[in-house]
Design an enzyme around this catalytic site. Structure first.
Site, PDB file in Angstrom:
ATOM      1  N   CYS A  73       0.920  -1.271   0.013  1.00  0.00           N
ATOM      2  CA  CYS A  73      -0.021  -0.014   0.160  1.00  0.00           C
ATOM      3  C   CYS A  73       0.851   1.257   0.101  1.00  0.00           C
ATOM      4  O   CYS A  73       1.673   1.398   0.865  1.00  0.00           O
ATOM      5  CB  CYS A  73      -0.944   0.035   1.153  1.00  0.00           C
ATOM      6  SG  CYS A  73      -1.910   1.473   1.463  1.00  0.00           S
ATOM      7  N   CYS A 184      -0.583   3.921  -6.309  1.00  0.00           N
ATOM      8  CA  CYS A 184      -1.778   3.188  -5.728  1.00  0.00           C
ATOM      9  C   CYS A 184      -1.674   1.857  -6.059  1.00  0.00           C
ATOM     10  O   CYS A 184      -2.025   1.725  -7.265  1.00  0.00           O
ATOM     11  CB  CYS A 184      -3.058   3.829  -5.331  1.00  0.00           C
ATOM     12  SG  CYS A 184      -3.981   2.887  -4.389  1.00  0.00           S
TER      13      CYS A 184
END
Length: 267
Positions: A73, A184
């Site tokens: 992440c 992302c």
């Protein structure tokens, strides 16, 4: 060699990193945790991200001796790595926006960073741009909507094209933008849709392969005391909700035996 590797994210976006690592290390033992109780991470404070990171890794490490943790992440990686490295002896690999390769490949020296609001605003990212993309114009879009759209695609197979188009609307008429960083881990899952919306962009950069190579290199340098034999790949979530059985089917399709609830409140 069958190292045990834990990957975690707030949602299922980190599966793009898992997939890249799995192609490089098909025989490793994989654990994946999505922290759906705190999804999306881009809306959480830095303290909460650090607290959750330590809790998740601690809890899973008690049950499964880990050889490595991959923070799959971008938002969490900009914050939690020092705390995890201080607390745990095994290697911790983070996911950061691929600014260096984007700056190298861009022909117009105009780059778009598509990431969460949290990632776009972090000083760490500003430092990466200053270090590796000083000679480039870096346009930024910080979006939580796109993360939600990807989670929806994973669950249903469908993408809301109108909402997706609105996210990148300002780039659709950009005259010189030729490289977009998928900042992302969720975003590679809508790469095809983004390519259709941004036909002038030549390069879409995501960090998956770079991280897979980093993981393989680190594992070759460490003695693997905890190497697993014949262990099952297992997925974890942090909240039981009405989507649980649907999510379990999805995780099984990605090669995980089952989905378990990780109860972080239990000591």
């Amino acid at each position: 060699m069958k190292p045990t590797i834990l990957l975690y994210d707030s949602g299922m976006g980190g599966l793009t990193i898992y997939d890249a690592i799995r192609q490089t290390l098909p025989n490793a033992h994989y654990l994946y945790c999505f922290d759906n109780a705190y999804f999306p991470y881009s809306e959480r404070s830095e303290n909460v991200l650090i607290e959750q990171a330590v809790k998740i890794v601690q809890k899973i490490a008690e049950k499964y001796p880990l050889d490595m943790v991959v923070v799959a992440c971008n938002t969490a990686s900009t914050v939690v790595l020092p705390a995890l490295r201080e607390k745990f002896a095994f290697p911790i690999v983070g996911t950061v926006p691929a600014i260096k390769p984007a700056a190298a490949i861009s022909q117009t020296k105009t780059i778009g960073l598509l990431a969460t609001k949290g990632t776009v605003e972090r000083p760490y990212v500003a430092e990466l741009i200053e270090k590796y993309a000083k000679d480039c114009i870096v346009e930024k879009i910080g979006t939580t909507t796109l993360v939600e759209l990807v989670e929806e695609k994973i669950r249903t197979g469908n993408v809301d094209q109108d909402r997706l188009s609105k996210v990148v609307a300002e780039w659709q008429t950009h005259p010189t933008l030729d490289t977009v960083i998928l900042g992302c881990t969720h975003f590679p899952l809508v790469k095809q849709e983004l390519q259709q919306l941004l036909p002038k962009v030549k390069f879409f950069i995501d960090p998956g392969n770079g991280i897979a190579n980093r993981v393989a290199t680190l594992l070759s340098e460490f003695s693997l005391e905890n190497s697993a034999q014949n262990k099952e790949n297992i997925a974890f979530c942090t909240k039981m909700d009405e989507e649980f059985s649907k999510r379990e089917i999805i995780m099984q399709q990605w090669g995980f035996k089952r989905l378990e609830l990780l109860n972080l409140s239990q000591k």
